[in-house]
Write an enzyme that holds these catalytic residues in place. Structure first.
Site, PDB file in Angstrom:
ATOM      1  NE  ARG A 182      86.015  27.184   9.618  1.00 28.72           N
ATOM      2  CZ  ARG A 182      86.063  28.352  10.241  1.00 28.72           C
ATOM      3  NH1 ARG A 182      86.991  28.594  11.135  1.00 28.72           N
ATOM      4  NH2 ARG A 182      85.173  29.285   9.960  1.00 28.72           N
TER       5      ARG A 182
ATOM      6  CD  GLU B  97      81.593  38.536  16.109  1.00 28.63           C
ATOM      7  OE1 GLU B  97      82.149  37.675  15.411  1.00 28.63           O
ATOM      8  OE2 GLU B  97      82.160  39.507  16.625  1.00 28.63           O
TER       9      GLU B  97
HETATM   10  O1  LIG Z   1      81.211  30.481  18.681  1.00 25.54           O
HETATM   11  P1  LIG Z   1      80.594  31.096  17.457  1.00 25.54           P
HETATM   12  O2  LIG Z   1      80.519  32.600  17.557  1.00 25.54           O
HETATM   13  O3  LIG Z   1      79.272  30.505  17.124  1.00 25.54           O
HETATM   14  O4  LIG Z   1      81.570  30.864  16.222  1.00 25.54           O
HETATM   15  C1  LIG Z   1      82.229  29.641  15.981  1.00 25.54           C
HETATM   16  C2  LIG Z   1      81.847  29.057  14.656  1.00 25.54           C
HETATM   17  O5  LIG Z   1      82.220  29.966  13.600  1.00 25.54           O
HETATM   18  C3  LIG Z   1      82.966  29.225  12.627  1.00 25.54           C
HETATM   19  O6  LIG Z   1      82.146  28.650  11.674  1.00 25.54           O
HETATM   20  P2  LIG Z   1      81.381  29.504  10.542  1.00 25.54           P
HETATM   21  O7  LIG Z   1      80.020  29.892  11.080  1.00 25.54           O
HETATM   22  O8  LIG Z   1      82.277  30.613  10.097  1.00 25.54           O
HETATM   23  O9  LIG Z   1      81.108  28.438   9.419  1.00 25.54           O
HETATM   24  P3  LIG Z   1      82.081  27.571   8.459  1.00 25.54           P
HETATM   25  O10 LIG Z   1      82.878  26.622   9.343  1.00 25.54           O
HETATM   26  O11 LIG Z   1      81.094  26.853   7.608  1.00 25.54           O
HETATM   27  O12 LIG Z   1      82.978  28.523   7.717  1.00 25.54           O
HETATM   28  C4  LIG Z   1      83.662  28.165  13.426  1.00 25.54           C
HETATM   29  O13 LIG Z   1      84.097  27.082  12.609  1.00 25.54           O
HETATM   30  C5  LIG Z   1      82.604  27.747  14.418  1.00 25.54           C
HETATM   31  O14 LIG Z   1      81.725  26.757  13.898  1.00 25.54           O
HETATM   32  N1  LIG Z   2      88.554  34.497  14.496  1.00 26.56           N
HETATM   33  C1  LIG Z   2      88.013  33.418  13.901  1.00 26.56           C
HETATM   34  N2  LIG Z   2      88.783  32.594  13.164  1.00 26.56           N
HETATM   35  C2  LIG Z   2      88.243  31.509  12.556  1.00 26.56           C
HETATM   36  N3  LIG Z   2      86.957  31.175  12.625  1.00 26.56           N
HETATM   37  C3  LIG Z   2      86.147  31.961  13.360  1.00 26.56           C
HETATM   38  N4  LIG Z   2      84.831  31.873  13.645  1.00 26.56           N
HETATM   39  C4  LIG Z   2      84.498  32.924  14.418  1.00 26.56           C
HETATM   40  N5  LIG Z   2      85.564  33.690  14.679  1.00 26.56           N
HETATM   41  C5  LIG Z   2      86.626  33.117  14.015  1.00 26.56           C
END
Ligand SMILES: O=P(O)(O)OC[C@H]1O[C@H](OP(=O)(O)OP(=O)(O)O)[C@H](O)[C@@H]1O
Ligand SMILES: Nc1ncnc2[nH]cnc12
Length: 193
Positions: A75, A112
Site C-alpha cells: 500500500r 503480530e
Molecule cells: O506497523 P505494522 O504492525 O508493521 O503494520 C503495518 C503494515 O501492515 C500492513 O501491510 P501488510 O503487512 O498487511 O501487507 P500488504 O500491504 O501487502 O497487505 C500495512 O500496509 C503496513 O505496511
Molecule cells: N487495522 C489495520 N487496517 C489495515 N491495515 C493494517 N495493517 C495492520 N493493521 C491494519
C-alpha cells in the site's frame, strides 16, 4: 515521543484531514476476528481526498532535500510514487521476499503473528542520500523499522516516515529507533462510507 499528527503540526483545523479520514472505509473483522481493517482503496476512489493526501505529504517534504522516496509493498506503492514525482525524488520499492529480480538486501521483521521480510535492490540508494519512507498505515511499527534498517544499511539518512493512518500510541514507537513519524489521521472506528 517522535510521533507527529498533522492536525497538531501545522494543519490544525485543516478540512482536508477530515475529508481524508471520511474517505477511509473501516471493515470490521478483516482479515480476521477483532481487526478493524482500515481500507484505503475507498480513499483512492475519491479523487479529491486522494489528492489532498498526496498534496499534504508533498508540501511537507518538497523543501527537505529528499532524493529517495521508499514505498512499502503493497500500500506504500499507492502513495509513494506520486509524492516522489512531485518532489523530484526517485521512488524505491521495498518489496516482500522473492519479488525483486536483482541483487537484494533483506530485513526481517515481527508481525503480530509470525515474521515477514522486506527487500531492496542493491544500488537503488546510495550512501548519503536523504530518504523518506511512505506507507498507508503504522500499527506495531515493525514494517517501518525494517524499512529504516534497509536504508540505513546502505548509508542513507532516513529523515522521516510518513503514514496516512496511525494509532495515537504506536506500540512500536521504540522500534522506529527515534525516527520522526508523520501521520495524517487516526484510525476510524466505524464505517461512515
Ligand atoms: O506497523 P505494522 O504492525 O508493521 O503494520 C503495518 C503494515 O501492515 C500492513 O501491510 P501488510 O503487512 O498487511 O501487507 P500488504 O500491504 O501487502 O497487505 C500495512 O500496509 C503496513 O505496511
Ligand atoms: N487495522 C489495520 N487496517 C489495515 N491495515 C493494517 N495493517 C495492520 N493493521 C491494519
Amino acid at each position: 515521543m517522535v510521533e507527529m499528527f498533522a492536525a497538531e503540526n501545522g494543519l490544525k483545523g485543516d478540512p482536508r484531514l477530515q475529508a481524508i479520514s471520511n474517505a477511509i472505509r473501516v471493515v470490521p473483522h478483516f482479515p480476521k476476528q477483532g481487526i478493524m481493517f482500515q481500507d484505503i482503496t475507498t480513499l483512492l476512489l475519491d479523487h479529491k481526498a486522494f489528492k489532498h493526501t498526496v498534496d499534504i505529504f508533498v508540501d511537507r517534504y518538497k523543501d527537505m532535500d529528499i532524493s529517495v522516496v521508499a514505498g512499502v509493498e503493497a500500500r506504500g506503492f499507492m502513495f509513494g510514487p506520486s509524492i516522489a514525482l512531485a518532489i523530484g525524488a526517485k521512488f524505491v520499492p521495498l518489496r516482500k521476499p522473492k519479488k525483486l529480480p536483482g541483487e537484494v538486501i533483506a530485513e526481517a521483521y515481527e508481525l503480530e503473528y509470525g515474521r515477514d521480510c522486506l527487500e531492496m535492490h542493491v544500488g537503488a540508494v546510495e550512501a548519503g542520500e536523504r530518504a523518506i519512507v511512505i506507507d498507508d498505515l503504522v500499527a506495531t511499527g515493525g514494517t517501518l523499522s525494517a524499512a529504516i534498517r534497509l536504508l540505513e544499511r546502505v548509508g542513507a539518512q532516513v529523515v522521516e516516515c510518513g503514514c496516512v493512518i496511525g494509532l495515537r500510541e504506536v506500540k512500536g514507537q521504540l522500534r522506529l529507533n527515534g525516527k520522526p513519524l508523520y501521520i495524517l489521521v487516526e484510525p476510524r472506528e466505524i464505517d461512515g462510507c
